[in-house]
Design an enzyme around this catalytic site. Structure first.
Site, short mmCIF file in Angstrom:
data_model
loop_
_atom_site.label_atom_id
_atom_site.label_comp_id
_atom_site.label_asym_id
_atom_site.label_seq_id
_atom_site.Cartn_x
_atom_site.Cartn_y
_atom_site.Cartn_z
N ASP A 16 0.96 -1.31 -0.08
CA ASP A 16 -0.14 -0.04 0.01
C ASP A 16 0.77 1.05 0.09
O ASP A 16 1.25 1.92 1.10
CB ASP A 16 -1.14 -0.09 1.34
CG ASP A 16 -2.09 1.11 1.26
OD1 ASP A 16 -2.00 1.73 -0.08
OD2 ASP A 16 -2.61 1.24 2.13
N GLU A 93 -6.46 4.50 -9.78
CA GLU A 93 -7.77 5.19 -8.99
C GLU A 93 -8.36 6.14 -10.26
O GLU A 93 -7.52 7.06 -10.67
CB GLU A 93 -7.56 5.82 -7.85
CG GLU A 93 -8.93 5.96 -7.11
CD GLU A 93 -8.86 5.74 -5.88
OE1 GLU A 93 -9.77 6.17 -5.07
OE2 GLU A 93 -7.78 5.27 -4.97
N LYS A 129 -9.45 1.32 -9.92
CA LYS A 129 -9.86 1.64 -8.54
C LYS A 129 -11.18 2.53 -8.75
O LYS A 129 -10.90 3.88 -9.41
CB LYS A 129 -8.87 2.05 -7.30
CG LYS A 129 -8.00 1.06 -7.00
CD LYS A 129 -6.95 1.54 -6.09
CE LYS A 129 -7.63 1.82 -4.51
NZ LYS A 129 -6.39 2.31 -3.54
N THR A 153 -13.09 0.39 -4.32
CA THR A 153 -12.45 0.86 -2.88
C THR A 153 -13.16 1.77 -2.11
O THR A 153 -14.49 1.96 -2.29
CB THR A 153 -11.21 1.73 -3.26
OG1 THR A 153 -10.36 2.11 -2.04
CG2 THR A 153 -11.53 3.20 -4.07
N PHE A 175 -11.93 -1.32 4.30
CA PHE A 175 -10.90 -0.38 4.75
C PHE A 175 -11.16 -0.70 6.31
O PHE A 175 -11.82 0.10 7.00
CB PHE A 175 -11.47 1.33 4.66
CG PHE A 175 -10.99 1.60 3.34
CD1 PHE A 175 -10.65 0.84 2.06
CD2 PHE A 175 -10.19 3.10 3.18
CE1 PHE A 175 -10.00 1.27 1.10
CE2 PHE A 175 -9.67 3.49 2.14
CZ PHE A 175 -9.58 2.57 0.94
#
Length: 318
Positions: A16, A93, A129, A153, A175
């Site tokens: 990440d 993303e 994403k 996400t 998350f």
């Protein structure tokens, strides 16, 4: 073996980070980025050439579309560099400001994939994403039909996860840490044992549901606050872990137990439920944590996108 090595025996480890330099140390299979990570990385001198290339690309685009073109090219530039160091996939993303526009999300995703393919990178190595709004999930369903794989996400609720599974998306990113943050604040607790951690419990429920019902969508726990959360989700399909927590796991040598397993999921998972749009929106309305954290996450990613754009304008001397 250290705990990071043990974890790899039953979970795909994903980095990440937007910091390309950290990849060689921890050798993740995949890597995921987001606007906040790219904003941090873009300010490091080591990546100046990636910014300048994106600015040069944007200079050849009509002024009205220039900012978006530069941002997309920069994201792909980072993705290309990352893919040269890992064997798997990179997540890139879509602009968070498109989170409630299905058509615009599809168009932007296709443009990112085209830029990757122009750079000689096949779409099988890229995950797009998209925020887990209803509109984002619908966009992902269409993109998957077009052969573009998606990572949904900013996922905080069972309703979001169930809708993503029904849409046939490749991957979801619950998350964990942000769920914990909300409960700490609203329940006035400083800490939870790993087994009671609200983020851990959320991912465990989703994992058992997916495995019991045979969904192909994979689960990648994300946004960890401590290494105990990671240990409690050992066995999840994928876990995306910041370099500091990877280092903590690599420094630990105690045996690591597998906590999530498809065999036990067959007993613990819930029966299939395919949410309609109305049911999805109602369930989100009733889940204050998920509604607040989704909105907050979209705002934060949009804010960091704007900050990155401003940084690029200054670099270009505008």
């Amino acid at each position: 073996m250290n705990q990071l090595e043990q974890l790899r025996a039953f979970t795909t480890v994903v980095a990440d980070t937007g910091d390309i330099g950290s990849l060689a140390e921890f050798a993740p299979t995949d890597t995921t980025t987001n606007p906040s990570l790219l904003l941090q990385a873009a300010q490091k001198p080591a990546y100046a050439h990636l910014l300048d290339d994106a600015l040069g690309f944007g200079a050849r685009v009509d002024a009205g579309a220039r900012d978006d073109a530069i941002m997309d090219k920069l994201a792909v530039n980072f993705g290309r560099e990352i893919l040269a160091l890992i064997p798997g996939r990179v997540s890139t993303e879509v602009d968070a400001r498109l989170s409630f526009d299905t058509g615009a999300t599809i168009a932007r995703a296709e443009r990112l994939i085209a830029l990757y393919e122009d750079a000689g990178i096949g779409r099988e190595r890229v995950l797009i994403k998209i925020a887990s709004t209803w509109e984002g999930i619908r966009a992902a369903a269409e993109l998957e039909r077009r052969g573009i794989h998606c990572n949904l996400t900013l996922l905080f609720s069972f309703a979001q996860a169930a809708a993503c599974a029904e849409a046939g998306v490749t991957l979801i990113s619950p998350f964990v840490g942000r769920i914990l943050d909300w409960y700490r604040k609203h329940e006035g607790r400083d800490a939870y044992p790993a087994a009671e951690d609200p983020g851990v419990r959320s991912v465990t429920r989703i994992y058992n549901y997916f495995k019991r019902n045979g969904y192909r969508t994979q689960i990648m726990g994300a946004s960890f606050r401590n290494s105990d959360e990671i240990r409690a989700l050992a066995g999840c399909d994928l876990l995306t872990i910041a370099p500091a927590l990877m280092a903590e796991l690599a420094a630990a040598s105690a045996p690591l137990q597998r906590m999530l397993d498809p065999r036990t999921a067959m007993e613990l998972g819930e029966a299939k439920a395919a949410p309609t749009e109305a049911a999805f929106r109602w369930q989100m309305n009733e889940d204050a944590m998920a509604t607040e954290k989704l909105a907050e996450g979209i705002r934060k990613f949009a804010e960091d996108t704007q900050k990155l754009q401003a940084f690029l304008h200054r670099r270009a001397g505008e």
